[in-house]
Each structure stands twice: as C-alpha cells, then as structure tokens.
Design an enzyme around this catalytic site. Structure first.
Site, mmCIF file in Angstrom:
data_model
loop_
_atom_site.group_PDB
_atom_site.id
_atom_site.type_symbol
_atom_site.label_atom_id
_atom_site.label_comp_id
_atom_site.label_asym_id
_atom_site.label_seq_id
_atom_site.Cartn_x
_atom_site.Cartn_y
_atom_site.Cartn_z
ATOM 1 N N SER A 43 28.307 42.114 -57.175
ATOM 2 C CA SER A 43 28.075 43.563 -57.115
ATOM 3 C C SER A 43 27.150 43.987 -55.982
ATOM 4 C CB SER A 43 27.509 44.060 -58.447
ATOM 5 O OG SER A 43 26.186 43.605 -58.640
ATOM 6 N N LYS A 104 20.287 45.672 -58.812
ATOM 7 C CA LYS A 104 20.950 46.738 -58.051
ATOM 8 C C LYS A 104 19.931 47.357 -57.093
ATOM 9 C CE LYS A 104 24.555 46.408 -60.891
ATOM 10 N NZ LYS A 104 25.819 45.756 -60.489
#
Length: 247
Positions: A43, A104
């Site tokens: 990701s 993230k």
C-alpha cells in the site's frame, strides 16, 4: 559439595538476572525509543516495499496506551503528545481493530477537508500540486508486469513524495469530501489504487492510535525472502535501500 552447589546456584542466578535485565532494557527501548516494523503489504509503494524493515521513532508524537505492548488500558490520551506533520509516514493502530498495525502517510489534519477527484488530491478545496515524473517498469517496485506511472505530489507544507497510479478511474480516484474531526487524522497510502486507508475501512485515525513515525529502513529483502535465509542475501537483498530515510 555444598560450595560447588552454591557456585552453580550463584552462576545460574546471575545468568537469569542478566537475561531479565536484557529483556527489561529491550522493552524500555521498544516502548520509549524505537520499534522495529516490517512492511506487510504494497500500500505504500513506491516509498516502502514488502520486505522493508524499519525503525519507528516512538517519541515523535508522545506516548499513549498503544505505545506499550498489547495496549494495556493504563491511561487515556497521550503523554508529552505532539502533532504529526502533514506528509509524515506513520505507524498507527487500525481503528476498527487496534490489535493490527497499519502504516500510511498523514494527508489530512484535524479540521481539513479531503477529497479525490479523477485521481487528483484536494485539500480544503484546493488541488494539490501533482506532476508526472516517471514511468516505472520494475515489478519489484510496482508489483506490475507493465510500466506504471509515477506522480509526485507536493503538500502545502512543502513535503513531496511519489505515488503510483496503477489504473485510471479506480474506486479511490473519486470520493466524497471527507471532513476530518478534531483529534483525528486522514491517512492515505502512496500506492493510491491499492491501499486500504481513510478513504475506505480505516476511517479517521484518532490521535491516541498513533504509534510512531517511520524513520529509517535498516534492512530490505525482495522476493518474499526472510532475513534469516542468509543464503538468499546475494540475490534478494536490496542493497540500495539499506539505511535509507523514510520520506
């Protein structure tokens, strides 16, 4: 015989004491200073790859119950807390299941509005600077057996980073406008078309769920190899990524 037994008993006791002290020291370092973290998914490509091993700076945002192993409910909120900067790469607890660690990039700060329109990031109604900088044809970085566009975004505070655009008009390229609540953050992966983040099930991340800031890559293996498989180092070790700062 008693003297020998005493010596053996004393030696064993000293060994146990040394082991306990070493474990306590490791716990203190892991809780207060640095925590190792391995990248489990793609990701955050191209910034971070599966097989990257990081040190996470634990003191960057202060400490919460999630700074401790198993997140014991000893206190609420943060101690010596400080706010992350927009663009920081952060390890945090997944809000629906705090037993899971996610990593993230901080995109939205408390009070911000965040929206994606045709692959373009908008903050507080303004389009974020975005330029096409490359077309990568390296499956180790992109996970794709074809060229992939690389776009560089620059946030209002000057932080720049590369993102992958795997496909046009993907599900995350057009979203509603998100209003970030006070005390929360909006997180996104750099691999925009392959990231479960605040656009989806992650939602807004509470401040006390922040674990620390990703700091440096200390080891990296490709091909799903384990660092313990020393015989695979010559072919799978990513030498160019060792000791790289995370930006």
């Amino acid at each position: 015989m008693s003297d020998k037994n005493n010596k053996k008993s004393g030696g064993f006791g000293e060994t146990v004491s040394v082991i306990v002290q070493a474990l306590l020291l490791a716990l203190v370092i892991r809780t207060l200073l640095f925590q190792p973290f391995s990248i489990p998914s793609g990701s955050m490509r191209p910034t971070l790859l599966e097989g990257d091993y990081l040190f996470v700076t634990k003191w960057a945002y202060g400490y919460s119950k999630h700074s401790l192993p198993f997140s014991p409910p000893l206190f609420e909120g943060r101690i010596w807390g400080s706010e992350p900067e927009r663009g920081d790469v952060v390890v945090f607890k997944f809000p629906p299941d705090p037993s899971l660690d996610y990593i993230k990039r901080v995109i939205g700060m408390p009070g911000d509005t965040v929206q994606m329109r045709e692959g373009q990031l908008f903050l507080n109604g303004e389009a974020i600077q975005r330029e096409l900088v490359d077309e990568l044809d390296n499956p180790d970085i992109t996970e794709m057996a074809r060229p992939v566009e690389v776009w560089r975004e620059t946030l209002p505070n000057g932080v720049s980073y590369d993102t992958l655009d795997l496909s046009p008009n993907s599900i995350g390229d057009n979203t509603r406008e998100f209003q970030v609540p006070e005390g929360h953050y909006f997180m996104m992966g750099d691999n925009r078309d392959n990231s479960t983040d605040s656009r989806f099930s992650v939602g807004y991340v509470p401040a006390d769920h922040l674990v620390g800031r990703a700091n440096i890559i200390f080891f990296s293996m490709s091909g799903g190899a384990s660092p313990l498989e020393i015989w695979r180092w010559p072919s799978e070790l990513r030498f160019s990524r060792l000791l790289n700062s995370v930006e």
